[in-house]
Motif scaffolding. Structure first.
Motif, PDB file in Angstrom:
ATOM      1  N   GLN A 142     -72.715  60.713  81.315  1.00  0.00           N
ATOM      2  CA  GLN A 142     -74.217  59.708  81.391  1.00  0.00           C
ATOM      3  C   GLN A 142     -74.161  58.373  82.454  1.00  0.00           C
ATOM      4  OE1 GLN A 142     -76.192  59.909  77.949  1.00  0.00           O
ATOM      5  NE2 GLN A 142     -75.917  61.608  77.469  1.00  0.00           N
ATOM      6  N   ILE A 143     -73.112  57.932  82.374  1.00  0.00           N
ATOM      7  CA  ILE A 143     -72.868  56.184  82.491  1.00  0.00           C
ATOM      8  C   ILE A 143     -72.403  57.167  84.102  1.00  0.00           C
ATOM      9  CG2 ILE A 143     -70.868  54.680  82.508  1.00  0.00           C
ATOM     10  CD1 ILE A 143     -70.551  54.806  80.216  1.00  0.00           C
ATOM     11  N   ASN A 144     -71.717  57.752  84.144  1.00  0.00           N
ATOM     12  CA  ASN A 144     -71.575  58.172  86.167  1.00  0.00           C
ATOM     13  C   ASN A 144     -72.172  58.842  86.200  1.00  0.00           C
ATOM     14  OD1 ASN A 144     -68.336  57.247  86.248  1.00  0.00           O
ATOM     15  ND2 ASN A 144     -68.514  57.325  84.168  1.00  0.00           N
ATOM     16  N   LYS A 145     -73.323  59.569  85.859  1.00  0.00           N
ATOM     17  CA  LYS A 145     -74.081  60.255  86.780  1.00  0.00           C
ATOM     18  C   LYS A 145     -73.491  61.139  87.063  1.00  0.00           C
ATOM     19  CE  LYS A 145     -77.301  56.119  87.370  1.00  0.00           C
ATOM     20  NZ  LYS A 145     -77.911  55.597  88.478  1.00  0.00           N
ATOM     21  N   LEU A 146     -73.017  62.221  86.088  1.00  0.00           N
ATOM     22  CA  LEU A 146     -72.649  63.287  86.448  1.00  0.00           C
ATOM     23  C   LEU A 146     -73.276  64.542  85.737  1.00  0.00           C
ATOM     24  CD1 LEU A 146     -69.657  65.444  88.175  1.00  0.00           C
ATOM     25  CD2 LEU A 146     -68.972  64.962  85.532  1.00  0.00           C
ATOM     26  N   ASN A 147     -73.872  65.750  86.857  1.00  0.00           N
ATOM     27  CA  ASN A 147     -74.438  66.570  85.951  1.00  0.00           C
ATOM     28  C   ASN A 147     -73.349  67.726  85.536  1.00  0.00           C
ATOM     29  OD1 ASN A 147     -76.719  65.872  87.157  1.00  0.00           O
ATOM     30  ND2 ASN A 147     -75.785  67.235  89.477  1.00  0.00           N
ATOM     31  N   GLY A 148     -73.569  67.476  83.665  1.00  0.00           N
ATOM     32  CA  GLY A 148     -72.223  67.700  82.895  1.00  0.00           C
ATOM     33  C   GLY A 148     -72.608  67.386  81.926  1.00  0.00           C
ATOM     34  N   CYS A 149     -71.946  68.590  81.048  1.00  0.00           N
ATOM     35  CA  CYS A 149     -71.895  67.789  78.939  1.00  0.00           C
ATOM     36  C   CYS A 149     -70.372  68.588  78.384  1.00  0.00           C
ATOM     37  CB  CYS A 149     -73.071  69.175  78.499  1.00  0.00           C
ATOM     38  SG  CYS A 149     -73.001  70.484  78.333  1.00  0.00           S
ATOM     39  N   ALA A 150     -70.635  68.263  77.345  1.00  0.00           N
ATOM     40  CA  ALA A 150     -69.602  68.572  76.682  1.00  0.00           C
ATOM     41  C   ALA A 150     -70.131  69.034  75.183  1.00  0.00           C
ATOM     42  CB  ALA A 150     -68.580  66.896  76.400  1.00  0.00           C
ATOM     43  N   VAL A 151     -69.434  70.442  74.843  1.00  0.00           N
ATOM     44  CA  VAL A 151     -69.647  70.748  73.802  1.00  0.00           C
ATOM     45  C   VAL A 151     -68.803  71.343  72.470  1.00  0.00           C
ATOM     46  CG1 VAL A 151     -71.632  71.640  74.578  1.00  0.00           C
ATOM     47  CG2 VAL A 151     -68.866  73.174  75.114  1.00  0.00           C
ATOM     48  N   THR A 152     -68.327  71.820  71.944  1.00  0.00           N
ATOM     49  CA  THR A 152     -67.154  71.988  71.079  1.00  0.00           C
ATOM     50  C   THR A 152     -67.785  73.564  70.694  1.00  0.00           C
ATOM     51  OG1 THR A 152     -68.542  71.758  68.972  1.00  0.00           O
ATOM     52  CG2 THR A 152     -67.416  69.968  69.921  1.00  0.00           C
ATOM     53  N   ASN A 153     -65.898  74.223  70.569  1.00  0.00           N
ATOM     54  CA  ASN A 153     -66.315  75.994  70.731  1.00  0.00           C
ATOM     55  C   ASN A 153     -64.932  76.123  69.858  1.00  0.00           C
ATOM     56  OD1 ASN A 153     -65.604  78.805  71.681  1.00  0.00           O
ATOM     57  ND2 ASN A 153     -67.943  78.116  71.711  1.00  0.00           N
ATOM     58  N   LYS A 154     -65.575  77.326  69.155  1.00  0.00           N
ATOM     59  CA  LYS A 154     -64.039  77.807  68.204  1.00  0.00           C
ATOM     60  C   LYS A 154     -63.529  78.264  68.892  1.00  0.00           C
ATOM     61  CE  LYS A 154     -67.277  78.105  63.913  1.00  0.00           C
ATOM     62  NZ  LYS A 154     -67.734  79.627  62.891  1.00  0.00           N
ATOM     63  N   ASN A 155     -63.332  79.083  69.621  1.00  0.00           N
ATOM     64  CA  ASN A 155     -62.302  80.012  70.345  1.00  0.00           C
ATOM     65  C   ASN A 155     -62.490  79.252  71.745  1.00  0.00           C
ATOM     66  OD1 ASN A 155     -60.351  82.169  71.555  1.00  0.00           O
ATOM     67  ND2 ASN A 155     -61.096  83.463  70.776  1.00  0.00           N
ATOM     68  N   VAL A 156     -61.938  78.445  72.654  1.00  0.00           N
ATOM     69  CA  VAL A 156     -62.180  77.731  74.333  1.00  0.00           C
ATOM     70  C   VAL A 156     -61.624  78.564  74.602  1.00  0.00           C
ATOM     71  CG1 VAL A 156     -61.541  76.424  75.413  1.00  0.00           C
ATOM     72  CG2 VAL A 156     -61.975  75.621  72.654  1.00  0.00           C
ATOM     73  N   ASP A 157     -60.845  79.162  74.606  1.00  0.00           N
ATOM     74  CA  ASP A 157     -59.589  79.790  75.685  1.00  0.00           C
ATOM     75  C   ASP A 157     -60.830  81.114  75.632  1.00  0.00           C
ATOM     76  OD1 ASP A 157     -57.783  78.042  74.947  1.00  0.00           O
ATOM     77  OD2 ASP A 157     -56.679  79.670  74.587  1.00  0.00           O
ATOM     78  N   PHE A 158     -61.091  81.492  75.088  1.00  0.00           N
ATOM     79  CA  PHE A 158     -62.125  83.144  75.363  1.00  0.00           C
ATOM     80  C   PHE A 158     -63.398  82.081  76.129  1.00  0.00           C
ATOM     81  CE2 PHE A 158     -65.628  85.569  74.032  1.00  0.00           C
ATOM     82  CZ  PHE A 158     -65.107  86.765  74.924  1.00  0.00           C
ATOM     83  N   GLU A 159     -63.777  81.133  75.560  1.00  0.00           N
ATOM     84  CA  GLU A 159     -64.990  80.845  76.747  1.00  0.00           C
ATOM     85  C   GLU A 159     -65.019  80.689  77.565  1.00  0.00           C
ATOM     86  OE1 GLU A 159     -69.781  80.776  75.685  1.00  0.00           O
ATOM     87  OE2 GLU A 159     -68.007  81.643  74.341  1.00  0.00           O
ATOM     88  N   LEU A 160     -64.126  79.953  77.951  1.00  0.00           N
ATOM     89  CA  LEU A 160     -63.267  79.672  79.562  1.00  0.00           C
ATOM     90  C   LEU A 160     -63.370  80.680  80.419  1.00  0.00           C
ATOM     91  CD1 LEU A 160     -60.860  76.426  78.668  1.00  0.00           C
ATOM     92  CD2 LEU A 160     -63.006  76.500  79.812  1.00  0.00           C
ATOM     93  N   VAL A 161     -63.049  81.724  79.628  1.00  0.00           N
ATOM     94  CA  VAL A 161     -62.463  83.198  80.831  1.00  0.00           C
ATOM     95  C   VAL A 161     -63.412  83.845  80.673  1.00  0.00           C
ATOM     96  CG1 VAL A 161     -61.503  85.339  80.600  1.00  0.00           C
ATOM     97  CG2 VAL A 161     -60.085  83.426  80.238  1.00  0.00           C
ATOM     98  N   LYS A 162     -64.619  83.687  79.875  1.00  0.00           N
ATOM     99  CA  LYS A 162     -66.015  84.249  79.504  1.00  0.00           C
ATOM    100  C   LYS A 162     -67.146  83.995  80.823  1.00  0.00           C
ATOM    101  CE  LYS A 162     -69.641  85.043  76.302  1.00  0.00           C
ATOM    102  NZ  LYS A 162     -70.720  85.157  75.157  1.00  0.00           N
ATOM    103  N   GLN A 163     -66.602  82.443  80.569  1.00  0.00           N
ATOM    104  CA  GLN A 163     -67.841  81.501  81.388  1.00  0.00           C
ATOM    105  C   GLN A 163     -67.630  81.536  83.367  1.00  0.00           C
ATOM    106  OE1 GLN A 163     -70.971  80.957  80.137  1.00  0.00           O
ATOM    107  NE2 GLN A 163     -70.902  81.201  77.984  1.00  0.00           N
ATOM    108  N   SER A 164     -66.236  82.018  82.381  1.00  0.00           N
ATOM    109  CA  SER A 164     -66.319  81.445  84.760  1.00  0.00           C
ATOM    110  C   SER A 164     -66.535  82.797  85.795  1.00  0.00           C
ATOM    111  CB  SER A 164     -64.723  81.001  84.542  1.00  0.00           C
ATOM    112  OG  SER A 164     -63.495  82.344  84.311  1.00  0.00           O
ATOM    113  N   LYS A 165     -66.247  84.024  84.683  1.00  0.00           N
ATOM    114  CA  LYS A 165     -66.282  85.037  84.665  1.00  0.00           C
ATOM    115  C   LYS A 165     -68.085  85.575  85.280  1.00  0.00           C
ATOM    116  CE  LYS A 165     -62.297  87.783  83.403  1.00  0.00           C
ATOM    117  NZ  LYS A 165     -61.712  88.314  82.729  1.00  0.00           N
ATOM    118  N   LYS A 166     -69.263  84.898  84.507  1.00  0.00           N
ATOM    119  CA  LYS A 166     -70.022  84.746  84.138  1.00  0.00           C
ATOM    120  C   LYS A 166     -70.680  84.411  85.241  1.00  0.00           C
ATOM    121  CE  LYS A 166     -74.427  84.810  80.980  1.00  0.00           C
ATOM    122  NZ  LYS A 166     -74.516  84.140  79.698  1.00  0.00           N
ATOM    123  N   TYR A 167     -70.144  83.745  85.180  1.00  0.00           N
ATOM    124  CA  TYR A 167     -71.628  82.343  86.703  1.00  0.00           C
ATOM    125  C   TYR A 167     -70.314  81.564  87.394  1.00  0.00           C
ATOM    126  CZ  TYR A 167     -74.149  81.576  82.665  1.00  0.00           C
ATOM    127  OH  TYR A 167     -74.853  81.678  82.170  1.00  0.00           O
TER     128      TYR A 167
END
Length: 224
Positions: free
Chosen positions: A164-189
């Motif tokens: 927010q301070i740097n006014k970047l479009n983005g966010c940070a979240v936590t996830n139980k299975n980051v490896d799976f989520e990274l692959v899933k989201q990158s393929k989806k979008y």
């Protein structure tokens, strides 16, 4: 044992390991064989594990690496702890633990991901990551932190504050299975994943090596 002697040992061990990998040996078995031959300790074995790959694996992965100039208007998914720890190492000028690997990815050999603790360099490292990304105008940036790691929620909050301070479009979240989520989201979008994790790189289309990009801006960094 001198540092020169150790480097020669690791160089020879790396050559032998690549020879075996190029001939189809399983990596774990090949590392055990080579490490026993050169009497390598845990640090030496970790070096081989993270640095050395077969020619085919190295070529396949290196072709996926994109330059940061090509992230404009792209969605970036960040392997939070993976990238943060390496950038903290850079901020602390601990260059001896960084190595440019056969697959073209810069890796931190300390491997402390599951034991990470928020420290005095955390905010500086996050600021460096966010600033270099903002300079290249990504559409959106997602930081993913492994929720099983202690205080990952607090780290996500710190990251969101700096975003927010740097006014970047983005966010940070936590996830139980980051490896799976990274692959899933990158393929989806159709997004780009920032990580040095080999198994993740093998499953995605494009990878961004943020620590390496930051190092390229530093005149006092020399690749090991």
């Amino acid at each position: 044992m001198s540092s020169k002697y150790i480097k020669i040992h690791l160089h020879n061990a790396s050559y032998d390991l690549k020879f075996l990998l190029n001939r189809g040996y399983k990596k774990k078995a090949a590392i055990n064989l080579v490490a026993n031959k050169y009497v390598l300790n845990k640090i030496g074995r970790n070096y081989l594990e993270r640095k050395v790959f077969s020619d085919d694996k190295s070529r396949d992965r290196s072709h996926k690496i994109i330059d940061i100039d090509n992230i404009t208007n792209k969605t970036i998914f960040i392997d939070g702890y993976n990238v943060l720890i390496s950038v903290e190492t850079i901020c602390n000028c601990e260059y001896d633990s960084l190595v440019l690997c056969d697959d073209g990815v810069l890796r931190d050999l300390k491997a402390v991901f599951g034991k990470y603790k928020i420290n005095s360099t955390t905010e500086k490292a996050l600021d460096n990551i966010i600033r270099i990304l903002k300079q290249h105008n990504p559409a959106y940036v997602y930081f993913f932190y492994d929720s099983p790691v202690s205080k990952s929620g607090e780290l996500a909050r710190i990251t969101n504050s700096i975003i927010q301070i740097n006014k970047l479009n983005g966010c940070a979240v936590t996830n139980k299975n980051v490896d799976f989520e990274l692959v899933k989201q990158s393929k989806k979008y159709g997004g780009i994943v920032a990580t040095s994790d080999g198994p993740i790189i093998d499953r995605i289309k494009n990878v961004l090596d943020i620590p390496n990009q930051i190092c390229k801006t530093l005149t006092n960094f020399k690749e090991n």
